[in-house]
Design a protein around this motif. Structure first.
Motif, PDB file in Angstrom:
ATOM      1  N   ARG A   1      35.628  44.162  89.904  1.00 37.41           N
ATOM      2  CA  ARG A   1      35.444  45.325  89.034  1.00 37.41           C
ATOM      3  C   ARG A   1      33.960  45.549  88.764  1.00 37.41           C
ATOM      4  O   ARG A   1      33.117  44.680  89.009  1.00 37.41           O
ATOM      5  CB  ARG A   1      36.217  45.153  87.734  1.00 37.41           C
ATOM      6  CG  ARG A   1      35.729  44.023  86.862  1.00 37.41           C
ATOM      7  CD  ARG A   1      36.272  44.200  85.451  1.00 37.41           C
ATOM      8  NE  ARG A   1      35.954  43.071  84.601  1.00 37.41           N
ATOM      9  CZ  ARG A   1      34.760  42.835  84.083  1.00 37.41           C
ATOM     10  NH1 ARG A   1      33.740  43.624  84.385  1.00 37.41           N
ATOM     11  NH2 ARG A   1      34.562  41.791  83.300  1.00 37.41           N
ATOM     12  N   ALA A   2      33.663  46.706  88.218  1.00 39.44           N
ATOM     13  CA  ALA A   2      32.273  47.077  87.961  1.00 39.44           C
ATOM     14  C   ALA A   2      31.695  46.269  86.804  1.00 39.44           C
ATOM     15  O   ALA A   2      32.408  45.872  85.878  1.00 39.44           O
ATOM     16  CB  ALA A   2      32.176  48.566  87.652  1.00 39.44           C
ATOM     17  N   VAL A   3      30.392  46.036  86.860  1.00 41.36           N
ATOM     18  CA  VAL A   3      29.663  45.449  85.742  1.00 41.36           C
ATOM     19  C   VAL A   3      29.530  46.528  84.670  1.00 41.36           C
ATOM     20  O   VAL A   3      29.110  47.655  84.954  1.00 41.36           O
ATOM     21  CB  VAL A   3      28.271  44.982  86.198  1.00 41.36           C
ATOM     22  CG1 VAL A   3      27.422  44.562  85.022  1.00 41.36           C
ATOM     23  CG2 VAL A   3      28.401  43.842  87.197  1.00 41.36           C
ATOM     24  N   VAL A   4      29.873  46.194  83.422  1.00 45.08           N
ATOM     25  CA  VAL A   4      29.895  47.216  82.373  1.00 45.08           C
ATOM     26  C   VAL A   4      28.905  46.947  81.248  1.00 45.08           C
ATOM     27  O   VAL A   4      28.821  47.727  80.305  1.00 45.08           O
ATOM     28  CB  VAL A   4      31.315  47.375  81.785  1.00 45.08           C
ATOM     29  CG1 VAL A   4      32.301  47.798  82.859  1.00 45.08           C
ATOM     30  CG2 VAL A   4      31.785  46.084  81.113  1.00 45.08           C
ATOM     31  N   SER A   5      28.139  45.858  81.342  1.00 46.51           N
ATOM     32  CA  SER A   5      27.188  45.526  80.276  1.00 46.51           C
ATOM     33  C   SER A   5      26.094  44.635  80.830  1.00 46.51           C
ATOM     34  O   SER A   5      26.323  43.876  81.786  1.00 46.51           O
ATOM     35  CB  SER A   5      27.922  44.803  79.139  1.00 46.51           C
ATOM     36  OG  SER A   5      27.012  44.186  78.243  1.00 46.51           O
ATOM     37  N   PRO A   6      24.893  44.669  80.227  1.00 43.91           N
ATOM     38  CA  PRO A   6      23.866  43.704  80.609  1.00 43.91           C
ATOM     39  C   PRO A   6      24.349  42.262  80.497  1.00 43.91           C
ATOM     40  O   PRO A   6      23.875  41.385  81.227  1.00 43.91           O
ATOM     41  CB  PRO A   6      22.733  43.989  79.609  1.00 43.91           C
ATOM     42  CG  PRO A   6      22.893  45.434  79.271  1.00 43.91           C
ATOM     43  CD  PRO A   6      24.383  45.667  79.250  1.00 43.91           C
TER      44      PRO A   6
ATOM     45  N   ILE B   1      24.534  48.817  88.625  1.00 44.46           N
ATOM     46  CA  ILE B   1      23.224  48.557  88.023  1.00 44.46           C
ATOM     47  C   ILE B   1      22.436  49.860  87.891  1.00 44.46           C
ATOM     48  O   ILE B   1      21.706  50.072  86.916  1.00 44.46           O
ATOM     49  CB  ILE B   1      22.424  47.531  88.857  1.00 44.46           C
ATOM     50  CG1 ILE B   1      23.190  46.207  88.954  1.00 44.46           C
ATOM     51  CG2 ILE B   1      21.045  47.306  88.262  1.00 44.46           C
ATOM     52  CD1 ILE B   1      23.528  45.583  87.626  1.00 44.46           C
ATOM     53  N   GLN B   2      22.570  50.742  88.869  1.00 42.03           N
ATOM     54  CA  GLN B   2      21.841  52.011  88.835  1.00 42.03           C
ATOM     55  C   GLN B   2      22.211  52.869  87.638  1.00 42.03           C
ATOM     56  O   GLN B   2      21.398  53.640  87.135  1.00 42.03           O
ATOM     57  CB  GLN B   2      22.092  52.790  90.128  1.00 42.03           C
ATOM     58  CG  GLN B   2      21.373  52.225  91.339  1.00 42.03           C
ATOM     59  CD  GLN B   2      21.767  52.907  92.622  1.00 42.03           C
ATOM     60  OE1 GLN B   2      22.893  53.392  92.765  1.00 42.03           O
ATOM     61  NE2 GLN B   2      20.855  52.938  93.585  1.00 42.03           N
ATOM     62  N   THR B   3      23.448  52.744  87.162  1.00 47.08           N
ATOM     63  CA  THR B   3      23.914  53.597  86.066  1.00 47.08           C
ATOM     64  C   THR B   3      24.191  52.828  84.783  1.00 47.08           C
ATOM     65  O   THR B   3      24.551  53.437  83.773  1.00 47.08           O
ATOM     66  CB  THR B   3      25.199  54.334  86.481  1.00 47.08           C
ATOM     67  OG1 THR B   3      26.211  53.359  86.818  1.00 47.08           O
ATOM     68  CG2 THR B   3      24.943  55.219  87.690  1.00 47.08           C
ATOM     69  N   LEU B   4      24.030  51.513  84.808  1.00 49.50           N
ATOM     70  CA  LEU B   4      24.389  50.699  83.658  1.00 49.50           C
ATOM     71  C   LEU B   4      23.565  51.070  82.434  1.00 49.50           C
ATOM     72  O   LEU B   4      22.342  51.153  82.492  1.00 49.50           O
ATOM     73  CB  LEU B   4      24.166  49.220  83.993  1.00 49.50           C
ATOM     74  CG  LEU B   4      24.577  48.199  82.926  1.00 49.50           C
ATOM     75  CD1 LEU B   4      26.069  48.289  82.649  1.00 49.50           C
ATOM     76  CD2 LEU B   4      24.197  46.797  83.388  1.00 49.50           C
ATOM     77  N   SER B   5      24.231  51.271  81.323  1.00 49.90           N
ATOM     78  CA  SER B   5      23.557  51.597  80.071  1.00 49.90           C
ATOM     79  C   SER B   5      24.241  50.825  78.957  1.00 49.90           C
ATOM     80  O   SER B   5      25.304  51.217  78.473  1.00 49.90           O
ATOM     81  CB  SER B   5      23.613  53.107  79.797  1.00 49.90           C
ATOM     82  OG  SER B   5      22.896  53.424  78.624  1.00 49.90           O
TER      83      SER B   5
END
Length: 353
Positions: free
Chosen positions: A154-159, A184-188
């Protein structure tokens, strides 16, 4: 033809008794006991082991804590935050227990483990606020992924997930994963998560870029994503109590990025844009309220740590804050006679020893 399960020998009486006692405990303790019993079974009891692990997975889903939590602010060793951080890191939460079940399943049935891995819960999507002194920890998901090696992650959703996710991708030889790069490109993330990982996440992403280079790929997209990640988080809204510390660390890495990582010929063949000083200016600072008064359970916890096992059996902490209670009670398990305690959790774990 006889059924396969009919050929399986019965459990040793002591393990059968422990499994029965375990099922009567609160869900987080029940799941942990069943996992421990399953871990003591060998090839002669695969059917029973599978049943125990499946039951443990279901029971873990009813645990009061969804996943580990840890403190992100400096705390005194005996403060409420430090105690909660230790209590919530004992592995008695849903995600930790279910991850353990999946990893045990994989040792004898990879297909079953993959099916249950797909059922592991996603981390919360609600951001932490500056009033939060603890953050969640989803690393048990990524630890299970390293064992199961699913076709997709699954996608990374947090630092907070960058470090565990990078470790899993490296272990699975998927450093150049386009899904991870896109995340990582869109992670906020929120500032609590960013500040807690400000010294580690950029280094983790750097190692990923190095791996991409080693595997013959172009690390430029990962390096650009890293720079964008820093710009986006440093210039966002920041918590006042970590603003200076996290800002210094971020500025330091930005300088390292500018003088080394982005330069043509080091990792990438392309000269990448520098991170400009104005891009690293902090956004608005959010005031942080002072900590509230000590919670009512704190004094009970301190008394319990100095008490005898009989006090642990009767402590009201068992109902109020079971994981805090267990943090104080667990060291007492070596005491003689505790296997006959009136508290079923203490009695069961004493027998497990």
């Amino acid at each position: 033809m006889a059924c396969a399960w009919a050929q399986e020998p019965r459990l040793p009486p002591e393990l059968e008794e422990l499994a029965g006692l375990g099922r009567a405990l609160p869900p987080e303790f029940a799941a942990d006991v069943l996992l421990q019993v399953a871990g003591r079974l060998g090839a002669k009891h695969l059917t029973t082991r599978r049943e125990l692990l499946e039951d443990a997975f279901v029971l873990a889903g009813r645990a009061r804590l969804a996943m580990p939590r840890k403190s992100v602010v400096a705390t005194a060793p005996e403060s409420a935050e430090a105690i909660l951080s230790a209590a919530y890191s004992q592995g008695l939460d849903t995600l930790s227990l279910q991850s353990r079940a999946v990893r045990q399943m994989h040792s004898f049935d990879a297909k079953l483990a993959a099916e249950y891995f797909a059922r592991l819960a996603d981390p919360p999507r609600e951001p932490h606020t500056c009033a939060d002194h603890m953050v969640w920890d989803s690393s048990p998901y990524w630890e299970a992924a390293e064992v199961v090696a699913p076709p997709a992650l699954r996608a990374v959703v947090s630092p907070l997930e960058i470090g565990p996710a990078v470790k899993a991708h490296k272990a699975l030889k998927r450093s150049a994963s386009p899904d991870l790069l896109a995340a990582i490109q869109t992670l906020s993330g929120d500032d609590r998560a960013f500040a807690h990982t400000v010294r580690t996440a950029p280094r983790d992403l750097e190692t990923l870029a190095i791996d991409v280079k080693r595997e013959g790929g172009d690390p430029a997209p990962m390096l650009e994503a890293l720079a964008s990640y820093l710009r986006r988080h440093v210039s966002g809204r920041r918590c006042a109590d970590t603003l200076e510390h996290a800002g210094i660390a971020a500025q330091s890495f930005a300088g390292y990025y500018n003088t080394r990582l982005r330069a043509a010929g080091y990792l990438s063949e392309h000269e990448l844009p520098p991170i400009r000083e104005e891009e690293m200016a902090a956004g608005s600072a959010i005031p942080v309220e002072t900590t509230e008064a000590a919670p009512p359970w704190l004094e009970e916890f301190r008394k319990l740590r100095a008490a005898d096992p009989s006090a642990a059996a009767m402590s009201k902490l068992y109902e109020q804050e079971p994981l805090v209670w267990w943090l104080a009670a667990k060291p007492m398990l070596g005491t003689d006679g505790l296997d006959r305690s009136s508290n079923l959790v203490l009695a069961t774990y004493a027998r497990l020893r």
